[in-house]
Structure formats: structure tokens, C-alpha cells
Motif scaffolding. Structure first.
Motif, PDB file in Angstrom:
ATOM      1  N   SER A  21       0.841  -1.194   0.000  1.00 56.66           N
ATOM      2  CA  SER A  21       0.000   0.000   0.000  1.00 56.66           C
ATOM      3  C   SER A  21       0.874   1.240   0.000  1.00 56.66           C
ATOM      4  N   SER A  22       0.313   2.339  -0.484  1.00 59.28           N
ATOM      5  CA  SER A  22       1.074   3.578  -0.633  1.00 59.28           C
ATOM      6  C   SER A  22       1.055   4.373   0.663  1.00 59.28           C
ATOM      7  N   PRO A  23       2.226   4.780   1.180  1.00 54.84           N
ATOM      8  CA  PRO A  23       2.269   5.534   2.437  1.00 54.84           C
ATOM      9  C   PRO A  23       2.028   7.025   2.257  1.00 54.84           C
ATOM     10  N   ALA A  24       1.539   7.442   1.093  1.00 57.03           N
ATOM     11  CA  ALA A  24       1.388   8.871   0.816  1.00 57.03           C
ATOM     12  C   ALA A  24       0.408   9.527   1.789  1.00 57.03           C
ATOM     13  N   LEU A  25       0.691  10.790   2.090  1.00 56.60           N
ATOM     14  CA  LEU A  25      -0.161  11.525   3.022  1.00 56.60           C
ATOM     15  C   LEU A  25      -1.558  11.741   2.469  1.00 56.60           C
ATOM     16  N   ASP A  26      -1.679  11.793   1.130  1.00 54.86           N
ATOM     17  CA  ASP A  26      -2.988  12.063   0.538  1.00 54.86           C
ATOM     18  C   ASP A  26      -3.748  10.790   0.192  1.00 54.86           C
ATOM     19  N   ALA A  27      -3.261   9.631   0.662  1.00 51.44           N
ATOM     20  CA  ALA A  27      -3.961   8.381   0.386  1.00 51.44           C
ATOM     21  C   ALA A  27      -5.350   8.426   1.018  1.00 51.44           C
ATOM     22  N   PRO A  28      -6.415   8.125   0.257  1.00 57.01           N
ATOM     23  CA  PRO A  28      -7.778   8.277   0.772  1.00 57.01           C
ATOM     24  C   PRO A  28      -8.262   7.095   1.596  1.00 57.01           C
ATOM     25  N   HIS A  29      -7.507   5.996   1.656  1.00 52.39           N
ATOM     26  CA  HIS A  29      -7.917   4.813   2.402  1.00 52.39           C
ATOM     27  C   HIS A  29      -6.748   4.304   3.233  1.00 52.39           C
ATOM     28  N   ASP A  30      -7.053   3.519   4.263  1.00 53.73           N
ATOM     29  CA  ASP A  30      -5.992   2.950   5.089  1.00 53.73           C
ATOM     30  C   ASP A  30      -5.132   1.983   4.293  1.00 53.73           C
ATOM     31  N   GLU A  31      -5.792   1.195   3.426  1.00 53.71           N
ATOM     32  CA  GLU A  31      -5.063   0.266   2.570  1.00 53.71           C
ATOM     33  C   GLU A  31      -5.224   0.721   1.125  1.00 53.71           C
ATOM     34  N   ALA A  32      -4.507   1.740   0.734  1.00 55.69           N
ATOM     35  CA  ALA A  32      -4.697   2.329  -0.591  1.00 55.69           C
ATOM     36  C   ALA A  32      -3.435   2.184  -1.424  1.00 55.69           C
ATOM     37  N   ILE A  33      -3.632   1.917  -2.700  1.00 55.96           N
ATOM     38  CA  ILE A  33      -2.535   2.028  -3.653  1.00 55.96           C
ATOM     39  C   ILE A  33      -3.008   2.921  -4.794  1.00 55.96           C
ATOM     40  N   ASN A  34      -2.093   3.688  -5.322  1.00 54.05           N
ATOM     41  CA  ASN A  34      -2.412   4.501  -6.485  1.00 54.05           C
ATOM     42  C   ASN A  34      -2.170   3.623  -7.707  1.00 54.05           C
ATOM     43  N   LEU A  35      -3.225   2.940  -8.126  1.00 55.39           N
ATOM     44  CA  LEU A  35      -3.091   1.949  -9.185  1.00 55.39           C
ATOM     45  C   LEU A  35      -2.750   2.584 -10.527  1.00 55.39           C
ATOM     46  N   LYS A  36      -3.135   3.833 -10.702  1.00 58.68           N
ATOM     47  CA  LYS A  36      -2.771   4.528 -11.938  1.00 58.68           C
ATOM     48  C   LYS A  36      -1.267   4.772 -11.988  1.00 58.68           C
ATOM     49  N   GLN A  37      -0.708   5.312 -10.888  1.00 54.40           N
ATOM     50  CA  GLN A  37       0.711   5.657 -10.859  1.00 54.40           C
ATOM     51  C   GLN A  37       1.614   4.446 -10.671  1.00 54.40           C
ATOM     52  N   GLN A  38       1.138   3.434  -9.938  1.00 55.08           N
ATOM     53  CA  GLN A  38       1.995   2.303  -9.571  1.00 55.08           C
ATOM     54  C   GLN A  38       1.586   0.999 -10.242  1.00 55.08           C
ATOM     55  N   GLY A  39       0.792   1.100 -11.298  1.00 52.56           N
ATOM     56  CA  GLY A  39       0.388  -0.081 -12.043  1.00 52.56           C
ATOM     57  C   GLY A  39       0.274   0.210 -13.525  1.00 52.56           C
ATOM     58  N   LEU A  40      -0.688   1.052 -13.860  1.00 55.18           N
ATOM     59  CA  LEU A  40      -0.917   1.368 -15.267  1.00 55.18           C
ATOM     60  C   LEU A  40       0.240   2.157 -15.881  1.00 55.18           C
ATOM     61  N   LEU A  41       0.702   3.190 -15.181  1.00 50.78           N
ATOM     62  CA  LEU A  41       1.730   4.060 -15.756  1.00 50.78           C
ATOM     63  C   LEU A  41       3.032   3.321 -16.062  1.00 50.78           C
ATOM     64  N   PRO A  42       3.546   2.449 -15.168  1.00 53.42           N
ATOM     65  CA  PRO A  42       4.751   1.701 -15.537  1.00 53.42           C
ATOM     66  C   PRO A  42       4.547   0.829 -16.773  1.00 53.42           C
ATOM     67  N   LEU A  43       3.396   0.169 -16.873  1.00 50.99           N
ATOM     68  CA  LEU A  43       3.122  -0.672 -18.033  1.00 50.99           C
ATOM     69  C   LEU A  43       3.049   0.157 -19.310  1.00 50.99           C
ATOM     70  N   ILE A  44       2.273   1.238 -19.270  1.00 43.78           N
ATOM     71  CA  ILE A  44       2.104   2.099 -20.449  1.00 43.78           C
ATOM     72  C   ILE A  44       3.445   2.675 -20.890  1.00 43.78           C
ATOM     73  N   SER A  45       4.262   3.091 -19.934  1.00 43.18           N
ATOM     74  CA  SER A  45       5.552   3.715 -20.259  1.00 43.18           C
ATOM     75  C   SER A  45       6.515   2.720 -20.891  1.00 43.18           C
ATOM     76  N   ALA A  46       6.548   1.493 -20.369  1.00 41.74           N
ATOM     77  CA  ALA A  46       7.446   0.484 -20.925  1.00 41.74           C
ATOM     78  C   ALA A  46       7.021   0.097 -22.340  1.00 41.74           C
ATOM     79  N   VAL A  47       5.719  -0.031 -22.566  1.00 45.62           N
ATOM     80  CA  VAL A  47       5.217  -0.371 -23.897  1.00 45.62           C
ATOM     81  C   VAL A  47       5.523   0.767 -24.872  1.00 45.62           C
ATOM     82  N   ARG A  48       5.351   1.996 -24.435  1.00 42.81           N
ATOM     83  CA  ARG A  48       5.643   3.158 -25.283  1.00 42.81           C
ATOM     84  C   ARG A  48       7.116   3.165 -25.695  1.00 42.81           C
TER      85      ARG A  48
END
Length: 379
Positions: A258-285
Motif C-alpha cells: 500500500s502507498s504511504p502517501a499523506l494524501d492516500a484516501p484509504h488505510d489500505e490504498a494504492i495509487n493503481l494509476k501511478q503504480q500499475g498502469l503508468l509503468p506498463l504504459i511507459s514500458a510499452v511506449r
């Protein structure tokens, strides 16, 4: 917003006597029509109403059991239509105010997820403008016209509910509004060395799609990219190195972190866009730039790369497409839940709300993405 609480219409398609039950099949679309004002089958006339109607569209599509990746394409289609309306209304205003017709050829580009037709709920604006080449002595006249156009259509979209880009990636700013020859010169400057900021700016430009104006200008920009970037060794090396700064949401043991960011909206939150989709999209690009592929959508890029000898095995491409689809589904589910509670549709996902099987699949997908990103970065 009133949600549709109906079973999938497909199970009601055939009556007990074997006849087609068309009203049952069209019920979600009938609801969607009820959301329109005036009550017609045409889209809402005002941009704010049209954008607000998009959530009803999504809820109706969900009841047709469409997967999130397909819904994201339709959201993107709808957003593209809002862009075209905003541009046309702005051009009409400028004609009425005495600006006349556009003084040069032009093409408005969608950038980012909008260009890849992978938008979900709540995207901001990312756009650019290519202007056909003109003499320097006409710069104040011609660029002034397109600056006014850029300011007008981006303001209209902002008023409609597609907010201005916080990073100023919009045609209203000179950085993202240039003559075609200036764009080519800009690419040469950006790719001349391995400065991080220049690579980041180039990455933004690489996902583009013409939404209004002359698409031939976009095609020529693609020619310039293909002729410039693959030969820029230092730049390409930095582009590869930047993949390491896009961490996937896994710890060193391969578990979801889970993401320890201060702006995380949930106790067990991950930023799936930044830490999932974006790495995949960037590598494919990055792989597509290396191999001079023109595809923009991530699904299409993966399919294309799987047919380039020695680049990406078909089986791995299939795994990555499946991962992309499931991550999009997870995000759309969370965004719909957020909207129903009056919250923002962002890139965060509440891990605590996922079932055990969903968490297992998410971990598997993130592991596939992490391995792929490492594979691309090491080349």
C-alpha cells in the motif's frame, strides 16, 4: 444521480416462448435516453450537460456487461466529441467577433490517456496544437489567432467539467502550440541529450491523436518522431532509466504494498494509476519508439510488438493485455463507487474493499508488469 438497478439485459433477451424481448434488451438505453433534455435520442446540447451525462452512459454500459477497457474507449469517444464541440463553438465565437477563418492549417491533438482511448472517469485536459508552417513575419497574427482558439476551447472544456491540466499541457500555452517545423526542431532539442525533464516532456507528446483540424499534420509529426528519437542514443538510454523511477506497487517480496502517501484516501490504498498502469504504459511506449511503431493505444501497441521478431513473445503480450484490462476494471469499479458517494474519481484503489481472489489477481498482474518493465529497462 439515479443508478440503474437491473439484472443484465442479456438474460432477458429471449422470452419463455422463444421470442426476442427487445424492450428488456433496450431498457438500460431507455434509461439513458430519459437522462437527456429535451427528451430525444440526440446527445445533450450544452457541454456541461453532455459531460455530466457521461456517468449515466457508463452506468448503462455496465448493465450490458461491457468490460472496463471497452467502456474506457467509449468514454474516450465521448470526450473526443466534447473536444470537437468546444473547438467548433470557439471557432464560431471567433468568427462572430471578427477573427475570421483560421489563417493557417492546424491540427488539435489529444494527448495521454485520451489519445490512447483509455480514459476512465475524471480525466483532466492534455492537448496540443500543430500549426502549418508560415513565414516568421506573420507570427504575431497567426500565433495570436491560435492562442485565442486554445484559450477558448480549453476554457470551455474546463467549464464543462474536464479541468485544465495542472502541468499546463494544453494548446493555450506556447510550449504545446507550435508550427510543424518548430515541433520537429523541438524534438531534436529534447532528444539531443539525456536530461530528465526533456524526456518527460517528450513522453507526454508521444501519445497523440488528432481530434480536430487536418490530421495530415499529425501524420507528419509522427514521421518526425520516427526519424529523430530512435537514433538519439543518450536520450533513449535516459528514457529507459526513467522506467526505474516508476515503481510498481509491490514490496521486495513480491507482495502488494500500500502507498504511504499523506494524501492516500484509504488505510489500505494504492495509487493503481501511478503504480500499475503508468509503468506498463511507459514500458510499452518505449518499446514502440525503439522499433518505430506508430500505434498509440496500449492494447494495439502490445499486439504490434508481439509480431516484431525477438521483441515480445505472444504469450507475454497476452498476459500484459489481460493485466491492463483487469487494472482498468479495478479502477473503474473504484471510481464508480467514489462517484456514488460524491467523491472524486481518481487513481486510488481501496485494497480493503477487494475480495481475496481480486487481490491475488492484482498481485499476479503487478508481478507481470514489474517483470516486463525490468525486461524493457535492461535492454
Amino acid at each position: 444521480m439515479r443508478l440503474i438497478h437491473r439484472a443484465s439485459p442479456w438474460r432477458s433477451l429471449i422470452d419463455d416462448d422463444g421470442a426476442l424481448n427487445i424492450p428488456a434488451l433496450t431498457a438500460p438505453l431507455d434509461y439513458l435516453t430519459d437522462c437527456l433534455t429535451p427528451r430525444t435520442s440526440s446527445l445533450p446540447s450544452s457541454l456541461p450537460h453532455a459531460h455530466a451525462w457521461q456517468l449515466s452512459l457508463v452506468e448503462s454500459l455496465v448493465h450490458y456487461d461491457l468490460p472496463a477497457w471497452r467502456i474506457s474507449q467509449l468514454i474516450s469517444d465521448h470526450n473526443a466529441s466534447l473536444y470537437r464541440q468546444a473547438i467548433n463553438l470557439s471557432l464560431d465565437d471567433m468568427r462572430a467577433q471578427g477573427w475570421g477563418e483560421p489563417p493557417a492549417d492546424y491540427c488539435v491533438l489529444l494527448l495521454g490517456s485520451a489519445a490512447r482511448y483509455e480514459s476512465l472517469l475524471g480525466p483532466d485536459q492534455d492537448n496540443a496544437l500543430i500549426i502549418g508552417d508560415y513565414p516568421d513575419h506573420r507570427h504575431v497574427e497567426i500565433d495570436g489567432y491560435f492562442q485565442a482558439l486554445g484559450e477558448r476551447f480549453t476554457a470551455r472544456l474546463d467549464d464543462a467539467g474536464i479541468p485544465l491540466c495542472r502541468g499546463h499541457v494544453m494548446a493555450r500555452w506556447p510550449m504545446w502550440r507550435k508550427r510543424l517545423s518548430e515541433w520537429c526542431a523541438q524534438l531534436s532539442i529534447w532528444s539531443a541529450d539525456r536530461r530528465v525533464k526533456r524526456v518527460q516532456q517528450t513522453n507526454i507528446l508521444l501519445d497523440f491523436f488528432p481530434v480536430a483540424g487536418n490530421p495530415a499534420l499529425a501524420e507528419r509529426l509522427g514521421d518526425c518522431i520516427a526519424a529523430t528519437l530512435p537514433k538519439a542514443a543518450l536520450f533513449m538510454h535516459e528514457m529507459s532509466a526513467l522506467l526505474e523511477e516508476l515503481p510498481v506497487a509491490l514490496d521486495r517480496f513480491g507482495r502488494i504494498a500500500s502507498s504511504p502517501a499523506l494524501d492516500a484516501p484509504h488505510d489500505e490504498a494504492i495509487n493503481l494509476k501511478q503504480q500499475g498502469l503508468l509503468p506498463l504504459i511507459s514500458a510499452v511506449r518505449l518499446l514502440c519508439v525503439r522499433h518505430q511503431r506508430r500505434e498509440v493505444a496500449t492494447r494495439e501497441r502490445l499486439a504490434a510488438l508481439s509480431h516484431v521478431a525477438g521483441v515480445l513473445p505472444v504469450a507475454q503480450a497476452d498476459l500484459l493485455v489481460a493485466a491492463l484490462e483487469r487494472l482498468q476494471q479495478c479502477l473503474l469499479n473504484q471510481q464508480r463507487a467514489n462517484k456514488a458517494r460524491g467523491q472524486a474519481a481518481d487513481g486510488w484503489v481501496d485494497l480493503g474493499a477487494l475480495r481475496d481472489d481480486e487481490r491475488l489477481l492484482l498481485k499476479f498482474d503487478l508481478q507481470q508488469i514489474k517483470a516486463f518493465v525490468q525486461q524493457v529497462s535492461d535492454r
